[in-house]
Write an enzyme that holds these catalytic residues in place. Structure first.
Site, PDB file in Angstrom:
ATOM      1  N   HIS A 112      -4.102 -11.190  -3.393  1.00 54.12           N
ATOM      2  CA  HIS A 112      -4.084 -10.299  -2.237  1.00 54.12           C
ATOM      3  C   HIS A 112      -4.975  -9.095  -2.498  1.00 54.12           C
ATOM      4  CE1 HIS A 112      -2.545  -7.675   0.974  1.00 54.12           C
ATOM      5  NE2 HIS A 112      -2.334  -8.822   1.595  1.00 54.12           N
ATOM      6  N   HIS A 113      -5.719  -8.697  -1.476  1.00 53.63           N
ATOM      7  CA  HIS A 113      -6.719  -7.642  -1.642  1.00 53.63           C
ATOM      8  C   HIS A 113      -6.101  -6.285  -1.969  1.00 53.63           C
ATOM      9  CE1 HIS A 113     -10.714  -6.164  -1.527  1.00 53.63           C
ATOM     10  NE2 HIS A 113     -11.199  -7.073  -0.711  1.00 53.63           N
ATOM     11  N   SER A 114      -4.806  -6.115  -1.730  1.00 49.16           N
ATOM     12  CA  SER A 114      -4.162  -4.840  -2.039  1.00 49.16           C
ATOM     13  C   SER A 114      -4.085  -4.596  -3.544  1.00 49.16           C
ATOM     14  CB  SER A 114      -2.742  -4.790  -1.447  1.00 49.16           C
ATOM     15  OG  SER A 114      -1.940  -5.824  -1.972  1.00 49.16           O
TER      16      SER A 114
END
Length: 568
Positions: free
Chosen positions: A223-225
């Site tokens: 996930h890009h977070s």
């Protein structure tokens, strides 16, 4: 790549073109830079690894992430945080990380790794224990504290590798009939699902299927977070070693800075005049770019070409395909035309898209495909723009993890992303070199602008003043008013290993944003891998588009050889 990280830069003031690449290879022992996290590794101990981890199936639902909700209990001294090194394990998620959980901007990074040998899952899991699991982001939950809608924090958890390293059972008929398509189908299915918030938001899928360019394939889904592309690349590259020298880190070209005072003649009044003129030009270009940024959010939209995604395309599954071309051919064009690698790949992209769209428009009116390709079928004045993701950091390029994670290091961990709107001039040209010349002209002007910095600042201001919903709406509007995303990332100069498995290629991409078409260029040793992520409704034939891009590079290279072989 002979010190050419600057080739990947969007502008020369420490802003490098950012992609979502994950250059993943693994040493047999933990790197010294991560040793300082050993004291806290008990919080992240994985479960036992087995060889027969089987995936029964993939869910097909697409939804926004829902945070785990807990109630925070304060200790008597009021200090509720735990640290690994200098990183606060229960620090709040940054506003940018929260933004990446919004339904219309729920981004995941995909990194496809081709290996020259079959992958041993046990070896890979053992390597993860000593590398990635030493980093707090990869062994922390994203937890919503308090009431619904409250702040989210990073909370350490015990990691069970059986829930993260997925080894699907391969049936003989799947491996023999169409292995490349089987792998593509599997990766496409990953874009239909989300990672459960009850575990750290990353997975590694290992497919021991022989394809046209690899004996086995590993797919990271993150996930890009957890971080921007540069942060994740820095972390993962710091865990790698060269194949030829197991004790040596991979060599990544460093951005070269050039002095403004490049000549001794630029002194006195002349230098002052040039400095004033340069400042005025920089200010004007920045003002124009910021105006276009706001105009794009309000009313300027790209032409509705076949590449333009329909509303809601961010929820559609994506197809990931890649094609490797010669990096030496790109360098030949770069050296002959006195440009950068980034100029060349932008020119190749413009030429390839022009060929592809000309054929697509012709198919609507002609049954003779051959005649269609030889005639100009393109509408006039096509507006087709890309959002170029750029890295906003005090030091550009790919930083080593040891520099990034030090308390006083210049580079910081997290999502520091700005945008540059790059116009592609779609047209059929008699001279293929004109595509590169036009790309260089546009990018040189973009280098003399603070567009990426100010778009980043504007997004941060909107985020802090009006909240995540408003910032998500702004980002969504910019992306839906443009056509595609583009990135070009510099990779290792030498061959590297993925936990002892020699790698043949790296193919990074991203999904979850409102574009039907994303293109990433990733260099590795002497090859450049072109990676496409497409919505099949907009681009039903992505392999033909790869053919057009490959053929465009060949035409540009042949034109260079023909023009410059006599020293012209």
């Amino acid at each position: 790549m002979d010190g050419e990280a600057s080739e990947a830069s969007i502008f020369s003031r420490s802003v490098a073109v950012l992609g979502m690449n994950l250059d993943l290879s693994v040493p047999e022992s933990c790197m010294a830079d991560l040793a300082r996290y050993n004291k806290s590794s008990q919080r992240c101990q994985p479960g036992a690894a087995t060889m027969d981890n089987v995936v029964e199936g993939l869910g097909l639902t697409k939804r926004s992430l829902k945070a785990i909700t807990t109630t925070k209990k304060k200790d008597g001294d009021g200090d509720n945080s735990t640290k690994i090194g200098s990183v606060d394990l229960e620090e709040p998620l940054s506003p940018s990380a929260r933004l990446l959980h919004e339904p219309h901007f729920n981004l995941y990074i995909i990194a496809i790794i081709g290996c020259k040998t079959k992958i041993n899952p046990t070896v890979v899991k053992d390597g993860l224990v000593h590398t990635l699991l030493k980093h707090p982001r990869f062994c922390s939950l994203q937890v919503e504290v308090g009431e619904k809608g409250g702040k989210m924090k990073w909370v350490p958890t015990e990691v069970n590798l059986e829930n993260h390293v997925i080894v699907p059972k391969i049936y003989p008929e799947m491996d023999l009939q169409s292995p490349d398509k089987s792998v593509e189908d599997y990766i496409s299915d990953l874009s239909k699902t989300e990672i459960d918030m009850s575990k750290p938001l990353w997975e590694l899928h290992l497919l021991n299927i022989k394809t046209a360019d690899a004996e086995a394939v590993g797919i990271f889904k993150i996930h890009h977070s957890l971080g921007d592309g540069t942060s994740l690349v820095s972390l993962l590259l710091a865990c790698t070693r060269q194949t030829a020298d197991p004790n040596a880190l991979p060599t990544i070209p460093v951005t070269k800075t050039t002095s403004v005072r490049s000549s001794g003649n630029n002194t006195g009044i002349s230098w002052i005049f040039m400095a004033i003129w340069g400042f005025l030009l920089l200010a004007w270009n920045t003002l124009v770019d910021i105006f276009m940024f706001f105009a794009t959010t309000m009313f300027i939209k790209d032409t509705e070409t076949p590449l333009k995604g329909a509303p809601g395309v961010e929820f559609a599954p994506k197809r990931f395909v890649h094609r490797s071309v010669s990096l030496d051919d790109i360098k030949l064009v770069k050296n002959a035309m006195n440009t950068t690698i980034n100029d060349v790949v932008l020119g190749v992209t413009t030429a390839g898209l022009s060929r592809y769209l000309n054929r697509r428009y012709g198919e609507d009116t002609e049954n003779d495909v051959g005649a269609t390709e030889n005639r100009n079928n393109l509408p006039k004045n096509i507006r087709l723009r890309s959002t170029l993701l750029v890295n906003i950091r005090p030091s550009s390029g790919i930083q080593a993890l040891s520099d990034m994670m030090e308390e006083k290091a210049e580079a910081k961990w997290g999502n520091w992303i700005g945008y540059v709107l790059f116009p592609f001039t779609i047209a059929l040209r008699d001279d293929p070199l004109d595509y590169v010349r036009q790309a260089k002209l546009v990018i040189d002007r973009k280098k003399n602008s603070y567009e990426a910095l100010y778009t980043f600042v504007i997004a941060e201001i909107v985020l802090k003043l009006f909240g995540i919903k408003a910032s998500a709406a702004l980002t969504h509007r910019i992306l839906t008013h443009t056509t595609m995303s583009f990135s070009n990332v510099v990779g290792p100069l030498e061959e590297i290993g993925f936990y002892g498995h020699q790698m043949s290629y790296i193919a990074p991409s991203v999904f979850g944003h409102p574009h039907a078409f994303t293109i990433n260029y990733q260099s590795y040793v002497n090859k450049m891998t072109i990676v496409l992520a497409v919505d099949k409704k907009a681009v039903p034939d992505p392999h033909k588009l790869c053919d057009d891009l490959e053929e465009s590079l060949k035409l540009i290279k042949d034109a260079v050889v023909a023009k410059y072989k006599d020293g012209k």
